[in-house]
Design an enzyme around this catalytic site. Structure first.
Site, mmCIF file in Angstrom:
data_model
loop_
_atom_site.group_PDB
_atom_site.id
_atom_site.type_symbol
_atom_site.label_atom_id
_atom_site.label_comp_id
_atom_site.label_asym_id
_atom_site.label_seq_id
_atom_site.Cartn_x
_atom_site.Cartn_y
_atom_site.Cartn_z
ATOM 1 N N HIS A 127 -10.722 33.080 41.413
ATOM 2 C CA HIS A 127 -12.102 33.885 41.862
ATOM 3 C C HIS A 127 -11.816 35.276 41.702
ATOM 4 O O HIS A 127 -10.810 35.764 41.941
ATOM 5 C CB HIS A 127 -12.337 33.479 43.275
ATOM 6 C CG HIS A 127 -13.820 33.528 43.686
ATOM 7 N ND1 HIS A 127 -14.373 34.949 43.917
ATOM 8 C CD2 HIS A 127 -14.974 32.902 43.709
ATOM 9 C CE1 HIS A 127 -15.753 35.009 44.117
ATOM 10 N NE2 HIS A 127 -16.028 33.760 43.940
ATOM 11 N N ASP B 54 -16.628 25.440 43.492
ATOM 12 C CA ASP B 54 -16.895 24.658 42.567
ATOM 13 C C ASP B 54 -16.034 23.295 42.335
ATOM 14 O O ASP B 54 -16.390 22.354 42.103
ATOM 15 C CB ASP B 54 -17.134 24.886 41.061
ATOM 16 C CG ASP B 54 -18.428 26.294 41.024
ATOM 17 O OD1 ASP B 54 -19.390 25.920 41.827
ATOM 18 O OD2 ASP B 54 -18.313 27.255 40.153
HETATM 19 N N1 CMC Z 1 -7.071 28.646 35.259
HETATM 20 C C1 CMC Z 1 -5.945 29.284 34.606
HETATM 21 N N2 CMC Z 1 -5.832 30.677 34.864
HETATM 22 C C2 CMC Z 1 -6.691 31.557 35.409
HETATM 23 C C3 CMC Z 1 -7.685 30.839 36.160
HETATM 24 C C4 CMC Z 1 -7.976 29.547 36.160
HETATM 25 N N3 CMC Z 1 -9.125 28.990 36.445
HETATM 26 N N4 CMC Z 1 -8.571 31.885 36.865
HETATM 27 C C5 CMC Z 1 -7.558 32.934 36.302
HETATM 28 N N5 CMC Z 1 -6.661 32.733 36.007
HETATM 29 C C6 CMC Z 1 -5.578 33.555 35.718
HETATM 30 C C7 CMC Z 1 -5.836 34.346 34.216
HETATM 31 O O1 CMC Z 1 -5.685 33.695 32.963
HETATM 32 C C8 CMC Z 1 -5.169 35.597 34.477
HETATM 33 O O2 CMC Z 1 -3.732 35.204 34.213
HETATM 34 P P1 CMC Z 1 -2.569 36.367 33.662
HETATM 35 O O3 CMC Z 1 -2.570 37.492 34.663
HETATM 36 O O4 CMC Z 1 -1.539 35.609 33.463
HETATM 37 O O5 CMC Z 1 -3.054 36.638 32.494
HETATM 38 C C9 CMC Z 1 -5.275 35.867 35.790
HETATM 39 O O6 CMC Z 1 -5.495 34.504 36.624
HETATM 40 C C10 CMC Z 1 -6.159 36.629 36.399
HETATM 41 O O7 CMC Z 1 -7.545 36.250 35.905
HETATM 42 P P2 CMC Z 1 -8.373 37.035 35.587
HETATM 43 O O8 CMC Z 1 -9.371 36.484 34.581
HETATM 44 O O9 CMC Z 1 -8.299 38.813 35.689
HETATM 45 O O10 CMC Z 1 -9.658 36.891 36.996
HETATM 46 P P3 CMC Z 1 -10.871 37.048 37.225
HETATM 47 O O11 CMC Z 1 -11.065 37.792 38.502
HETATM 48 O O12 CMC Z 1 -11.471 37.987 35.973
HETATM 49 O O13 CMC Z 1 -11.465 35.645 37.237
HETATM 50 C C11 CMC Z 1 -12.770 33.658 37.420
HETATM 51 C C12 CMC Z 1 -12.375 35.109 37.907
HETATM 52 C C13 CMC Z 1 -13.581 33.097 38.271
HETATM 53 C C14 CMC Z 1 -13.448 34.201 36.064
HETATM 54 C C15 CMC Z 1 -11.528 33.054 36.774
HETATM 55 O O14 CMC Z 1 -10.715 32.704 38.017
HETATM 56 C C16 CMC Z 1 -11.920 31.623 36.077
HETATM 57 O O15 CMC Z 1 -11.998 31.781 34.819
HETATM 58 N N6 CMC Z 1 -12.098 30.564 36.683
HETATM 59 C C17 CMC Z 1 -12.551 29.282 36.356
HETATM 60 C C18 CMC Z 1 -14.047 29.311 36.076
HETATM 61 C C19 CMC Z 1 -14.523 29.039 37.595
HETATM 62 O O16 CMC Z 1 -13.935 28.265 38.285
HETATM 63 N N7 CMC Z 1 -15.686 29.612 37.937
HETATM 64 C C20 CMC Z 1 -16.090 29.633 38.960
HETATM 65 C C21 CMC Z 1 -16.172 30.805 39.899
HETATM 66 S S1 CMC Z 1 -16.284 30.641 41.806
HETATM 67 C C22 CMC Z 1 -18.166 30.117 42.124
HETATM 68 C C23 CMC Z 1 -19.024 30.389 40.925
HETATM 69 O O17 CMC Z 1 -19.427 31.450 40.765
HETATM 70 O O18 CMC Z 1 -19.608 29.269 40.463
#
Ligand code: CMC
Length: 373
Positions: free
Chosen positions: A258, A310
């Site tokens: 998140h 989710d």
């Molecule tokens: N699976 C695998 N790796 C992940 C995930 C995940 N779900 N989420 C983050 N990471 C990793 C990412 O690859 C990165 O790793 P590294 O530092 O090694 O490169 C690290 O964690 C930080 O990720 P980030 O992309 O900088 O984090 P963010 O704040 O931009 O991402 C997010 C937030 C929600 C987009 C992401 O966690 C994600 O893609 N989650 C999966 C989709 C999801 O479940 N979305 C629902 C969000 S909450 C409810 C809603 O809004 O619906």
């Protein structure tokens, strides 16, 4: 000129003020913890709170329910069009089109006053479940079902989808999931709705745009992908290996991580308990709970990523036999409350949202006539 601040994805940026909700010290709607609201309130009470700022008194709640019941209706032209959309249309596109169509028949579409915005919000809150359920039944060759004024909004969602009065535990589970999804500060879709409202465009346009933002798999669309993860893993024994391989392959595991909750999403913690309760006595679902738990442990220990809302909500809806492509539309049915409150807050004290971009393109180029390029 103000000091230039740049944060990719606006991470950590305070992009505006709000009195609607905060995530500081746990998620609170209008100052009440989301857990206490889910413990004690109905979705209708929470919707009133988010929209009006205060929990309703008994007479206010009754009047609010009457307003919702009166508005749980979409006209026949909309129903007809819902039936004519291509079979291949995604349900989120149907919801977006639904809001656009409702705008044409709303008597106050272009009125951005506080009172008109409130009335439109209540109408949309009542109408969106009807749009969703009507399309779901039409695409299955069935007739849409009239809402039942005796049921709650959550109960009506289930009634209109299945044509059977929901059990108390299903109605309550739906109600709680709607409470937890209702509002979440400056997430991508809410921010979208505020950007649209800030141009003094209308509420329906802002909500249609918000639905477009919610559809993506990094936001609301994730809940539809969660079930794929659970099914792909298939058994608790495979979970640790599957997670390791997924992370090695830089795969995003839907339902985890998140932008703002780095140590855990309180909504996911709350809903996990309800999932377990709903699964009791049904071995297939008890197995799924076990698989989910093992994946959760593996993702947390391998990558330190906790589940988001989710993750459990997908299981909860699956246990209620809701088709997967309705999971994100259900998020819409609930989040319309938060979006509407933000549009109202934006319109009531508006300043155009227009940030700057850091230019990283070419410069100082010399124009050439077309024959010389
Ligand atoms: N699976 C695998 N790796 C992940 C995930 C995940 N779900 N989420 C983050 N990471 C990793 C990412 O690859 C990165 O790793 P590294 O530092 O090694 O490169 C690290 O964690 C930080 O990720 P980030 O992309 O900088 O984090 P963010 O704040 O931009 O991402 C997010 C937030 C929600 C987009 C992401 O966690 C994600 O893609 N989650 C999966 C989709 C999801 O479940 N979305 C629902 C969000 S909450 C409810 C809603 O809004 O619906």
């Amino acid at each position: 000129m103000a000091e230039e601040i740049y944060s990719p994805g606006l991470e950590g940026v305070i992009a505006g003020e709000t009195a609607i909700s905060t995530i500081a010290g746990g998620l609170q709607y209008r100052g009440y913890s989301v857990e206490s609201l889910a413990d004690h309130c109905s979705f209708e009470e929470v919707a009133f709170l988010v929209l009006e700022g205060e929990l309703p008194q008994a007479n206010q709640l009754a009047a609010f329910r009457d307003q919702l019941n009166d508005a749980m209706f979409i006209n026949s032209e909309i129903v007809e069009t819902l039936g004519k959309l291509p079979e291949s249309s995604s349900m989120m596109d149907v919801m977006r089109t639904g809001v656009s169509m409702l705008a044409h028949w709303d008597p106050e579409t272009g009125d951005n006053s506080h009172e008109a915005n409130l009335r439109k919000s209540i109408r949309l809150l009542a109408q969106l479940p009807v749009v969703m359920a009507a399309r779901e039944r039409l695409r299955k060759g069935k007739k849409p079902i009239e809402p039942d004024a005796e049921l709650s909004l959550a109960g009506n969602v289930l009634w209109q989808l299945f044509g059977e009065k929901p059990t108390e535990s299903f109605a309550r589970a739906m109600d709680v999931s709607l409470i937890l999804y209702a509002e979440h500060e400056y997430n991508a879709s809410t921010f979208t709705s505020r950007v649209v409202a800030s141009t003094l465009s209308d509420l329906h346009s802002a909500i249609a745009a918000a639905i477009g933002a919610l559809k993506g798999p990094l936001h609301g669309g994730a809940n539809e992908r969660v079930l794929e993860v659970l099914q792909e893993v298939g058994s608790s024994e495979r979970a640790a290996k599957w997670v390791r391989e997924a992370l090695d392959n830089k795969r995003r595991i839907m339902g985890f991580g998140h932008r703002v909750y780095k140590t855990g999403d309180p909504r996911a913690v709350y809903l996990k308990t309800l999932c377990a309760e709903l699964a009791v006595g049904r071995s297939e679902f008890e197995d799924m709970e076990q698989i989910a738990e093992t994946i959760e442990q593996a993702v947390t220990s391998e990558k330190g990523l906790p589940p988001n809302l989710d993750w459990p909500s997908a299981r909860l809806y699956h246990y209620m036999d809701i088709p997967v492509d309705l999971y994100t539309p259900l998020f819409v049915v609930s989040r319309v409350v938060g979006w509407s409150a933000h549009v109202i807050e934006q319109h009531d004290n508006n300043r155009l949202i227009r940030p700057r971009a850091r230019y990283n393109g070419k410069s100082e180029r010399t124009w050439l006539p077309i024959s010389e390029r």
